[in-house]
Design a protein around this motif. Sequence first.
Motif: not given
Length: 420
Positions: A28-47
């Motif tokens: 990696a060439h830091l910094p990097v920005m990431t998104l947790r798939e499990s959180a995206l899946t949870n939030n999409t379904a919840a809303m």
Amino acid sequence: MPTTPATVTAKGSWEPSAPAPHHVLQDAHLPVMTLRESALTNNTAAMQAYVERHGLLFAPHMKTHMAPALAQRQIDAGAWGVTLASVQQAMVAWEHGIRHVLIANEVFDPAGLRWLASRRAVDPSSDVLCYVDSTAGVDAAVAAASAVDGELHVLVEVGFPGGRTGARSAAAAASVAGAASDAGLVLRGVSGYEGGLPGVDEARAYVAGVLDVAAAVRPLVAGPRALLSMGGSAWFDAVSEAVAARPDDLDVLLRSGAYLTHDDGFYEERTPFHRHPTEGALRAAIEVWGRVTSCPEPGLALVAVGKRDISFDEGLPVVRQIRTGPTEPVPARRASGGSAVPTGRGTADATQSVPAPGTVTVTRLDDQHCYLALAAGVALTPGDVVVFGISHPCTVFDKWRQVHVIDDDDTVLETIATWF
């Protein structure tokens, strides 16, 4: 013979030779920005479950992330379309195949209005709307529609004193609605934005007033159904409560934006799910990874993450994790058949720890540096990696042109593009 490393010009990239899939810290060439798939899946379904349970339509605010791949995920989950804040943003959505678009703003640029008024001629199945809150807005919209022999669909925005845009009284909103209808614009209903109000009770009362305006202008709305659109981030429970007894022919559309990624600050403090825990829960998906570059004095560490990499307008970042040295020292790695070459600190096989609250604190950001205050007994070493949580998703996404979706084991699943 050693391989000459490639030159990488895109922020947040890896060595092109990195295998796929791979750990977020591998090459990696830091910094990097990431998104947790499990959180995206949870939030999409919840809303999505929330809006369906309350009989609402959903047009998530794409201006938060400006990532067509994320917008498509939201639409695939059941959203009507997307909300944008400008014509240029709407053009991005359109060019990526999204045909249901609400511009939650007044539009005055003649070129932008002409583009909006021409959409149905390009694709008769499209549904593109914007706001008006004045007769000047009506006049500009009519001129643009006439110039391209098109039609503009509008919502009259209803504001509140001291707030953002929007007609400041029910009478003023009704007057604009009448002007829009008389001038030949396609009046579809009304809109509002409750996010600037100080509490849930104030938001509920305001939305009830917007609902009254929707009823008053309903005779001017052609067609079997009218539309009422509200914000939907900090006070979406107030919206659903205020419109619970709405007329059967009125659709209510929420424009929630930050819910998809949530955060560790501003929205975590304000999510209505804390008031209604049985309705759902959101999880922070965004992390920014940076490397400690200097520990010049006791109690201080500097990380190569700054204002150009992470949001700071609604609170400073928080430290979620620290990744330190390799899990095995070099002799042990050699004895077990592994590489005798040290991989360095904060690499893919680093030790993960979560600092106790208040022991590693962000105190300041410069353009490219983050200042960490370390409590007594806490030590970091140059080369360690710090994983930050953020406050306010909108102003971290716009600092990145590529964002990486990762699994809970830190494996990179995909890289998505943003279009700012």
